[in-house]
Motif scaffolding. Structure first.
Motif, short mmCIF file in Angstrom:
data_model
loop_
_atom_site.label_atom_id
_atom_site.label_comp_id
_atom_site.label_asym_id
_atom_site.label_seq_id
_atom_site.Cartn_x
_atom_site.Cartn_y
_atom_site.Cartn_z
N GLU A 150 34.04 41.54 33.99
CA GLU A 150 35.33 42.17 33.70
C GLU A 150 35.48 42.45 32.21
OE1 GLU A 150 37.58 43.33 35.85
OE2 GLU A 150 36.07 42.81 37.36
N VAL A 151 34.92 41.57 31.38
CA VAL A 151 34.95 41.80 29.93
C VAL A 151 34.04 42.97 29.57
CG1 VAL A 151 34.54 40.78 27.65
CG2 VAL A 151 35.54 39.40 29.49
N LYS A 204 33.62 45.56 31.32
CA LYS A 204 34.40 46.75 31.60
C LYS A 204 35.34 47.06 30.43
CE LYS A 204 34.46 46.07 36.64
NZ LYS A 204 35.33 45.79 37.81
N MET A 205 35.91 46.03 29.84
CA MET A 205 36.79 46.23 28.67
C MET A 205 36.00 46.77 27.49
SD MET A 205 39.16 42.81 28.76
CE MET A 205 39.31 41.92 30.31
N MET A 232 44.38 45.35 23.79
CA MET A 232 43.84 46.18 24.87
C MET A 232 44.94 47.05 25.48
SD MET A 232 40.57 45.82 25.07
CE MET A 232 40.34 46.69 26.64
N LEU A 276 38.38 37.99 23.08
CA LEU A 276 38.88 38.80 24.18
C LEU A 276 38.62 38.10 25.52
CD1 LEU A 276 40.28 41.48 24.83
CD2 LEU A 276 38.01 42.50 25.10
N TYR A 327 41.66 36.46 28.32
CA TYR A 327 41.79 36.78 29.74
C TYR A 327 41.32 35.64 30.64
CZ TYR A 327 43.07 41.62 28.82
OH TYR A 327 43.74 42.77 28.42
N LYS A 332 44.96 40.56 24.47
CA LYS A 332 45.53 41.33 25.58
C LYS A 332 46.40 42.47 25.05
CE LYS A 332 45.69 38.11 29.49
NZ LYS A 332 46.60 37.44 30.46
N ARG A 388 35.48 50.31 28.00
CA ARG A 388 36.73 51.05 27.79
C ARG A 388 36.98 51.27 26.29
NH1 ARG A 388 42.72 48.83 28.16
NH2 ARG A 388 43.79 50.73 27.49
#
Length: 233
Positions: A198-199, A201-202, A160, A182, A186, A157, A205
């Motif tokens: 959601e991962v 999306k990370m 990130m 990761l 989360y 976290k 990013r």
């Protein structure tokens, strides 16, 4: 000197990770296919020790003309990465991977440990590193800073949260994303085989931030692929 084909080649490159020790094991793996461009020696989760395992396997891999990268066992949330980086590079590795780097200060420390002065703080004294690169120590000193890869792994976290700052650190070449750790950080299940949305999306990013900073990015659970056109991936 062969180019560091992990990111310097003008084509997509393919590599493998090895988790078992031994000179002949490493040589057998790197000879298994003409399409293998590089090999990661995984000392974090594998069974290869730093001494003497890394030196033997680096020698076996690079004797075949392929770059060896080493993922060290110490993580970026601990303090003991410097000597492990030095050991791997002195053995002739073409780059190191440091897990769980979570702050720009740690990233800067790792980058400095990968480079000789005046840009870094790596000391010189190994009689072996330049031999693994098949060159004189004078040529090694002149070329090492430009050819050694400094790879930091983003998998927490905090990492990130500090992503843009880490990516902006001079001397960091690659952001390596660890989707399993990761995901767990989360509260999501690890990829099997696909990550939680959601991962994902990370992951995207990390890619975008790396590209914006002029860095290369990789996702460890998939492949460490050279991005010939960074804007297209």
């Amino acid at each position: 000197m062969p180019e560091n084909t992990v990111i310097d080649a003008s084509k997509t490159t393919f590599g493998v990770g090895i988790t078992n020790g031994g000179f002949y094991h490493a040589r057998t793996v790197v000879q298994a296919s003409p399409h293998i461009d590089w090999v990661i020696i995984d000392c974090e989760h594998g069974l290869t020790s730093l001494n003497p395992g890394v030196a033997d396997q680096v020698a076996a891999i690079q004797a075949e003309g392929k770059p060896a990268l080493v993922r060290i066992p110490a993580t970026g949330v601990s303090t003991g990465t410097s000597w492990q980086i030095k050991y791997c590079l002195d053995a002739g590795a073409k780059g190191v991977i440091v897990p769980k780097v979570a702050t720009p200060e740690k990233a800067a420390e790792v980058a400095a440990d990968c480079r000789f002065p005046p840009v870094g703080r790596r000391g010189f004294g190994s009689p072996y590193g330049h031999m693994s690169w098949n060159m004189s120590f004078q040529d090694y000193l002149a070329k090492a800073n430009d050819h050694i890869l400094c790879i930091v792994q983003i998998e927490t976290k905090e990492g990130m949260e500090n992503l843009e700052k880490i990516a902006a650190v001079d001397g960091v070449d690659v952001l390596l994303l660890g989707p399993a750790d990761l995901s767990m950080a989360y509260g999501y299940s690890i990829p099997n085989p696909d990550p939680h949305p959601e991962v994902e999306k990370m992951i995207q990013r990390v890619k975008d931030v790396a590209h914006a900073s002029g860095k290369t990015w990789r996702a460890f659970h998939a492949t460490l692929l050279k991005i010939s056109d960074p804007g297209s991936v």
